[in-house]
Motif scaffolding. Structure first.
Motif, PDB file in Angstrom:
ATOM      1  N   ASP A 153      -1.444  -0.960 -25.134  1.00 40.66           N
ATOM      2  CA  ASP A 153      -0.141  -1.511 -24.734  1.00 40.66           C
ATOM      3  C   ASP A 153       0.365  -0.850 -23.457  1.00 40.66           C
ATOM      4  N   ALA A 154       0.205   0.472 -23.373  1.00 43.09           N
ATOM      5  CA  ALA A 154       0.657   1.202 -22.190  1.00 43.09           C
ATOM      6  C   ALA A 154      -0.161   0.794 -20.970  1.00 43.09           C
ATOM      7  N   LEU A 155      -1.470   0.629 -21.169  1.00 39.90           N
ATOM      8  CA  LEU A 155      -2.342   0.214 -20.068  1.00 39.90           C
ATOM      9  C   LEU A 155      -1.980  -1.189 -19.593  1.00 39.90           C
ATOM     10  N   ALA A 156      -1.763  -2.092 -20.531  1.00 38.72           N
ATOM     11  CA  ALA A 156      -1.387  -3.471 -20.183  1.00 38.72           C
ATOM     12  C   ALA A 156      -0.078  -3.496 -19.399  1.00 38.72           C
ATOM     13  N   SER A 157       0.876  -2.678 -19.829  1.00 40.81           N
ATOM     14  CA  SER A 157       2.169  -2.629 -19.151  1.00 40.81           C
ATOM     15  C   SER A 157       2.017  -2.095 -17.729  1.00 40.81           C
ATOM     16  N   ALA A 158       1.200  -1.056 -17.559  1.00 40.97           N
ATOM     17  CA  ALA A 158       1.006  -0.460 -16.238  1.00 40.97           C
ATOM     18  C   ALA A 158       0.339  -1.452 -15.287  1.00 40.97           C
ATOM     19  N   ILE A 159      -0.647  -2.183 -15.778  1.00 36.36           N
ATOM     20  CA  ILE A 159      -1.331  -3.163 -14.936  1.00 36.36           C
ATOM     21  C   ILE A 159      -0.384  -4.302 -14.570  1.00 36.36           C
ATOM     22  N   GLN A 160       0.466  -4.707 -15.511  1.00 37.46           N
ATOM     23  CA  GLN A 160       1.436  -5.760 -15.232  1.00 37.46           C
ATOM     24  C   GLN A 160       2.434  -5.310 -14.166  1.00 37.46           C
ATOM     25  N   GLN A 161       2.888  -4.061 -14.259  1.00 33.61           N
ATOM     26  CA  GLN A 161       3.775  -3.511 -13.234  1.00 33.61           C
ATOM     27  C   GLN A 161       3.084  -3.513 -11.873  1.00 33.61           C
ATOM     28  N   SER A 162       1.796  -3.185 -11.884  1.00 30.93           N
ATOM     29  CA  SER A 162       1.029  -3.177 -10.638  1.00 30.93           C
ATOM     30  C   SER A 162       0.963  -4.571 -10.032  1.00 30.93           C
ATOM     31  N   SER A 163       0.785  -5.584 -10.878  1.00 25.04           N
ATOM     32  CA  SER A 163       0.725  -6.967 -10.406  1.00 25.04           C
ATOM     33  C   SER A 163       2.032  -7.367  -9.740  1.00 25.04           C
ATOM     34  N   VAL A 164       3.150  -6.977 -10.357  1.00 24.98           N
ATOM     35  CA  VAL A 164       4.465  -7.272  -9.787  1.00 24.98           C
ATOM     36  C   VAL A 164       4.616  -6.588  -8.430  1.00 24.98           C
ATOM     37  N   MET A 165       4.170  -5.331  -8.341  1.00 23.97           N
ATOM     38  CA  MET A 165       4.273  -4.590  -7.085  1.00 23.97           C
ATOM     39  C   MET A 165       3.420  -5.232  -5.992  1.00 23.97           C
ATOM     40  N   LEU A 166       2.222  -5.680  -6.353  1.00 23.64           N
ATOM     41  CA  LEU A 166       1.348  -6.331  -5.380  1.00 23.64           C
ATOM     42  C   LEU A 166       1.994  -7.577  -4.804  1.00 23.64           C
ATOM     43  N   LYS A 167       2.607  -8.376  -5.672  1.00 23.48           N
ATOM     44  CA  LYS A 167       3.266  -9.596  -5.209  1.00 23.48           C
ATOM     45  C   LYS A 167       4.443  -9.264  -4.295  1.00 23.48           C
ATOM     46  N   ARG A 168       5.191  -8.223  -4.662  1.00 25.78           N
ATOM     47  CA  ARG A 168       6.322  -7.813  -3.822  1.00 25.78           C
ATOM     48  C   ARG A 168       5.840  -7.314  -2.463  1.00 25.78           C
ATOM     49  N   ASN A 169       4.757  -6.536  -2.463  1.00 27.07           N
ATOM     50  CA  ASN A 169       4.196  -6.037  -1.209  1.00 27.07           C
ATOM     51  C   ASN A 169       3.690  -7.176  -0.334  1.00 27.07           C
ATOM     52  N   ALA A 170       3.089  -8.184  -0.980  1.00 24.80           N
ATOM     53  CA  ALA A 170       2.576  -9.332  -0.232  1.00 24.80           C
ATOM     54  C   ALA A 170       3.710 -10.093   0.442  1.00 24.80           C
ATOM     55  N   ARG A 171       4.813 -10.267  -0.287  1.00 23.76           N
ATOM     56  CA  ARG A 171       5.968 -10.964   0.304  1.00 23.76           C
ATOM     57  C   ARG A 171       6.530 -10.161   1.477  1.00 23.76           C
ATOM     58  N   ARG A 172       6.639  -8.841   1.294  1.00 25.57           N
ATOM     59  CA  ARG A 172       7.158  -7.996   2.368  1.00 25.57           C
ATOM     60  C   ARG A 172       6.240  -8.043   3.588  1.00 25.57           C
ATOM     61  N   HIS A 173       4.926  -8.073   3.334  1.00 26.10           N
ATOM     62  CA  HIS A 173       3.965  -8.145   4.432  1.00 26.10           C
ATOM     63  C   HIS A 173       4.115  -9.458   5.200  1.00 26.10           C
ATOM     64  N   ASP A 174       4.309 -10.555   4.480  1.00 21.42           N
ATOM     65  CA  ASP A 174       4.477 -11.857   5.129  1.00 21.42           C
ATOM     66  C   ASP A 174       5.724 -11.877   6.002  1.00 21.42           C
ATOM     67  N   VAL A 175       6.813 -11.316   5.485  1.00 17.53           N
ATOM     68  CA  VAL A 175       8.057 -11.259   6.253  1.00 17.53           C
ATOM     69  C   VAL A 175       7.862 -10.425   7.514  1.00 17.53           C
ATOM     70  N   ALA A 176       7.182  -9.289   7.373  1.00 15.19           N
ATOM     71  CA  ALA A 176       6.933  -8.414   8.518  1.00 15.19           C
ATOM     72  C   ALA A 176       6.057  -9.108   9.561  1.00 15.19           C
ATOM     73  N   GLU A 177       5.045  -9.823   9.110  1.00 16.00           N
ATOM     74  CA  GLU A 177       4.158 -10.548  10.024  1.00 16.00           C
ATOM     75  C   GLU A 177       4.941 -11.597  10.814  1.00 16.00           C
ATOM     76  N   GLN A 178       5.800 -12.326  10.129  1.00 16.56           N
ATOM     77  CA  GLN A 178       6.579 -13.371  10.795  1.00 16.56           C
ATOM     78  C   GLN A 178       7.529 -12.765  11.825  1.00 16.56           C
ATOM     79  N   ALA A 179       8.170 -11.663  11.449  1.00 17.79           N
ATOM     80  CA  ALA A 179       9.101 -11.006  12.371  1.00 17.79           C
ATOM     81  C   ALA A 179       8.362 -10.455  13.583  1.00 17.79           C
ATOM     82  N   GLU A 180       7.202  -9.856  13.362  1.00 17.06           N
ATOM     83  CA  GLU A 180       6.430  -9.299  14.471  1.00 17.06           C
ATOM     84  C   GLU A 180       5.955 -10.395  15.414  1.00 17.06           C
ATOM     85  N   ARG A 181       5.575 -11.533  14.861  1.00 20.52           N
ATOM     86  CA  ARG A 181       5.154 -12.654  15.718  1.00 20.52           C
ATOM     87  C   ARG A 181       6.306 -13.105  16.614  1.00 20.52           C
ATOM     88  N   ARG A 182       7.514 -13.090  16.074  1.00 21.45           N
ATOM     89  CA  ARG A 182       8.666 -13.479  16.883  1.00 21.45           C
ATOM     90  C   ARG A 182       8.887 -12.487  18.022  1.00 21.45           C
TER      91      ARG A 182
END
Length: 205
Positions: free
Chosen positions: A105-134
Motif C-alpha cells: 500500500d505504501a509503495l502504491a501510494s508513493a508511485i501514485q504521488q510520483s505520477s502526479v508530480m510527473l504530470k505537474r512537472n510536464a505542465r510546468r515544462h510546457d508553460v516554460a517552453e511556450q514562454a521561452e519561445r515568446r
C-alpha cells in the motif's frame, strides 16, 4: 508508467520489481547507483532508490541527479534507521522514504504521488517552453532591459548599468512589450517567471 528499481541486493531488487509489476507498472532494473547515473537518458518515470549501496549511496545518486536537473521523482527505500541520511535525502529532493520490507500500500501510494508530480512537472515544462519561445523574438539589448525590469530596477538604473539613457530604456521597453503583445508590467513579468519556472532549463533573461 515506468518505475526504475535501483538496489544492489538482487533478491530485494527482484522482489520490489515483482510488486511494482503487480501494481500495473513497467520496471527497469539497476544493480548500482553508478549504473543509473551513467544512463544517458531516463524516460519519464519514478525512481525507487536504495539508500545504502557500496559504489554510490542513494544520497550520492540524488546529488548527481540534482546536478543534472533530472525532473524524475525519487522515492528512497532503506532498511536502515539512519535518521541523518534520511533527512539528507529529503533535503536533496526525495519525494518519500519507504522502509524495507516495503508495504504494498505504501509503495502504491508513493508511485501514485510520483505520477502526479510527473504530470505537474510536464505542465510546468510546457508553460516554460511556450514562454521561452515568446522571448526568442527579443534582441539582446531588449533582453538586457527585460532582465533589469525583472529585477525590479528603475529605468534610470537599468540605463546606467547598460550605458544608455533612461529614454532609450523606455523605447526598448515599449518595443519589447509590443513584440510580446503585453500591456502591463505584470503581464511582462509573468512571461519571464513562466520561462524560469522549469528547473530543468530556465532562461537567461
Amino acid at each position: 508508467m515506468l518505475v526504475y528499481v535501483v538496489d544492489d541486493d538482487s533478491v530485494s531488487r527482484r522482489a520490489i520489481g515483482m510488486t511494482v509489476q503487480r501494481l500495473g507498472y513497467s520496471v527497469k532494473y539497476f544493480s548500482s547507483g553508478l549504473s543509473l547515473i551513467e544512463e544517458e537518458y531516463l524516460e519519464p518515470g519514478c525512481i525507487l532508490l536504495d539508500l545504502c549501496m557500496p559504489d554510490a549511496s542513494g544520497n550520492d545518486v540524488l546529488e548527481a541527479l540534482y546536478d543534472r536537473h533530472c525532473p524524475l521523482p525519487v522515492v528512497i527505500i532503506t532498511g536502515l534507521s539512519d535518521i541523518g541520511a534520511v533527512v539528507r535525502a529529503m533535503k536533496l529532493g526525495a519525494l518519500d522514504v519507504l522502509i524495507k520490507p516495503l508495504q504494498t500500500d505504501a509503495l502504491a501510494s508513493a508511485i501514485q504521488q510520483s505520477s502526479v508530480m510527473l504530470k505537474r512537472n510536464a505542465r510546468r515544462h510546457d508553460v516554460a517552453e511556450q514562454a521561452e519561445r515568446r522571448l526568442q523574438c527579443l534582441t539582446p539589448r531588449e533582453r538586457d532591459v527585460l532582465s533589469g525590469l525583472a529585477k525590479g530596477l528603475p529605468n534610470k538604473t537599468i540605463g546606467y548599468d547598460l550605458g544608455i539613457s533612461s529614454r532609450t530604456v523606455e523605447i526598448h521597453r515599449a518595443h519589447l512589450m509590443a513584440k510580446l503583445d503585453v500591456h502591463s508590467l505584470s503581464e511582462l513579468l509573468r512571461i519571464v517567471y513562466d520561462a524560469e519556472s522549469d528547473g530543468a532549463r530556465g532562461t537567461n533573461v
